[in-house]
Design an enzyme around this catalytic site. Structure first.
Site, mmCIF file in Angstrom:
data_model
loop_
_atom_site.group_PDB
_atom_site.id
_atom_site.type_symbol
_atom_site.label_atom_id
_atom_site.label_comp_id
_atom_site.label_asym_id
_atom_site.label_seq_id
_atom_site.Cartn_x
_atom_site.Cartn_y
_atom_site.Cartn_z
ATOM 1 N N HIS A 62 3.681 -1.421 -3.165
ATOM 2 C CA HIS A 62 2.934 -0.264 -3.645
ATOM 3 C C HIS A 62 2.199 0.332 -2.451
ATOM 4 O O HIS A 62 1.304 -0.301 -1.892
ATOM 5 C CB HIS A 62 1.940 -0.681 -4.731
ATOM 6 C CG HIS A 62 2.594 -1.311 -5.924
ATOM 7 N ND1 HIS A 62 2.983 -0.595 -7.026
ATOM 8 C CD2 HIS A 62 2.961 -2.588 -6.161
ATOM 9 C CE1 HIS A 62 3.552 -1.405 -7.913
ATOM 10 N NE2 HIS A 62 3.550 -2.626 -7.397
ATOM 11 N N ASN A 94 4.453 4.059 -9.282
ATOM 12 C CA ASN A 94 3.210 4.288 -10.028
ATOM 13 C C ASN A 94 2.122 4.871 -9.128
ATOM 14 O O ASN A 94 1.054 4.297 -8.929
ATOM 15 C CB ASN A 94 2.738 3.018 -10.740
ATOM 16 C CG ASN A 94 2.507 1.849 -9.810
ATOM 17 O OD1 ASN A 94 2.992 1.829 -8.678
ATOM 18 N ND2 ASN A 94 1.765 0.866 -10.271
ATOM 19 N N ASP A 279 5.386 -7.618 -3.992
ATOM 20 C CA ASP A 279 4.597 -6.866 -4.980
ATOM 21 C C ASP A 279 3.235 -6.517 -4.383
ATOM 22 O O ASP A 279 2.196 -6.597 -5.046
ATOM 23 C CB ASP A 279 4.443 -7.652 -6.285
ATOM 24 C CG ASP A 279 3.888 -6.803 -7.431
ATOM 25 O OD1 ASP A 279 3.834 -5.574 -7.285
ATOM 26 O OD2 ASP A 279 3.495 -7.369 -8.462
#
Length: 398
Positions: A62, A94, A279
């Site tokens: 991310h 996201n 992640d």
């Protein structure tokens, strides 16, 4: 300009190489991999006592850009990736706005070229705005350069909509990266729906023994299902969170039992879980230091992944097996011509000292955020040099 990497232990799973070799680079490409070390070179890197491996690939990060720049930016996130030995990262959708259009994909690509330290491959969202109501512009995003689709952080609750996404992904030859929550139930559902459509399904951040069983059974039946695990899920269990109150141990999926961790490690060994992905989920301290219940889910991981993998898995996986989880396997899952050291290949190379010991210090991280449960942990293994398209980046990491 020619660069020679000499005296290293070359570990290249894609080509079955694990031997003392020398690598010669010119114009961003590998021009020789050989036992000889007398090639003329303008620059020499002595890799004595080190592993010389393909540039690492992280399928699941991310970068928080666009829209959440107080957590991370493409500049800081890719510097963290380079410090951790990663030359390619796949950034999840996201963001704000969500990566659900060709325009946002173009923005990420252009920003990464301008500011990024490593290669950035956007992952497009399955549904518009991650709302689970209608499909994103998947075909247009494919043309703009996405490497996969995912509603990461959310499950596509509507089975019919997920089937439509699977069918389109198959047509476009895109992997579907599935965030399964509740994990076992949705893992079973998504495997079943993927079987009906023939799509390539990849299960993100596996954390339970039951999901391991489901994935293993699907693979034995010949279904193209793959899976990843994070370093925190093969390193930690729910017992490691002191009093269950430290928000730096809060993540989704959560830490599990020692039995789940053992099942994950066994699945890494037998190949059921093909990839290790971080992640990497940066959060500002104001989003973490608000009590466990109110804290945001997720931890950073780019700068600690290699050391944790060596520290926790050295007695389980051979070096060739371990390196494959970071290189050739994710490249194969994503259909990338990366993750190998073949002559003529892009010179993405990571040099690792597998015996170096250190104490993880979040103050030294390149990441803009510092949310890690591993601060102060003693580890073995350190990235000493990252080479991207022939350009050397030497950032000290944990």
């Amino acid at each position: 300009m020619k660069t020679l990497i000499k005296n290293g232990r070359v570990i290249d799973p894609a080509n079955g190489i694990d031997a003392p070799m020398n690598i010669l680079i010119e114009n961003g490409k590998i021009i020789s991999v050989s036992e000889a070390g007398n090639e003329d070179a303008d620059k020499i890197i002595d890799a004595s006592d080190c592993w010389v491996v393909p540039g690492l690939i992280d399928m699941h990060v991310h970068l928080r850009d666009p829209g959440q720049l107080h957590k991370e930016t493409i500049k800081t996130g890719t510097r963290a990736a380079a410090a951790g030995g990663f030359t390619t990262v796949c950034c999840m959708p996201n963001t704000s706005p969500v990566i659900d259009s060709a325009e946002t994909v173009k923005y990420i690509n252009e920003t990464a070229v301008r500011e990024g330290a490593v290669r950035v491959l956007p992952v497009g969202s399955i549904t518009r705005g991650l709302a689970g109501e209608s499909l994103s512009e998947i075909q247009k995003m494919k043309q703009a350069g996405i490497c996969a689709i995912s509603d990461d952080g959310k499950t596509v609750e509507n089975p019919a909509l997920f089937v439509a996404a699977l069918k389109l992904a198959k047509e476009l030859n895109l992997p579907v990266l599935s965030h399964c929550e509740p994990e076992d139930e949705i893992t079973e559902r998504d495997i079943k729906l993927a079987k009906e459509t023939g799509a390539k399904l990849h299960i993100c951040h596996v954390s339970t023994a039951k999901s391991v069983e489901l994935i293993r059974a699907a693979q034995k039946a010949g279904q193209p299902v793959t899976a990843e695990v994070t370093p925190h899920h093969f390193t930690l269990t729910q017992n490691d969170n002191p009093n269950g109150k430290d928000p730096n141990f809060k993540m989704a999926p959560p830490l599990r039992t020692p039995a789940d961790r053992a099942a994950i490690i066994a699945a890494l060994k037998d190949g059921t879980i093909a990839a290790i992905a971080t992640d990497h989920a940066p959060h500002h301290e104001n989003e973490k230091n608000v009590g466990y219940e109110n804290a945001a889910n997720g931890i950073i991981g780019l700068e600690t992944a290699v050391a944790l993998a060596i520290s926790e898995l050295a007695g389980v996986l051979t070096p060739l097996e371990l390196v494959a989880k970071f290189t050739s396997n994710p490249a194969k899952i994503l259909g990338l011509d990366l993750g190998h050291l073949s002559v003529g290949a892009t010179a993405d190379i990571t040099i690792i000292d597998p015996a170096a010991t250190s104490i993880i210090d979040k103050a030294k991280f390149e990441s803009l955020s510092k949310n890690t449960p591993f601060h102060g942990r003693e580890v073995t293994g350190r990235v000493v040099c990252t080479i991207i398209e022939g350009e050397t980046i030497c950032l000290q990491t944990a």
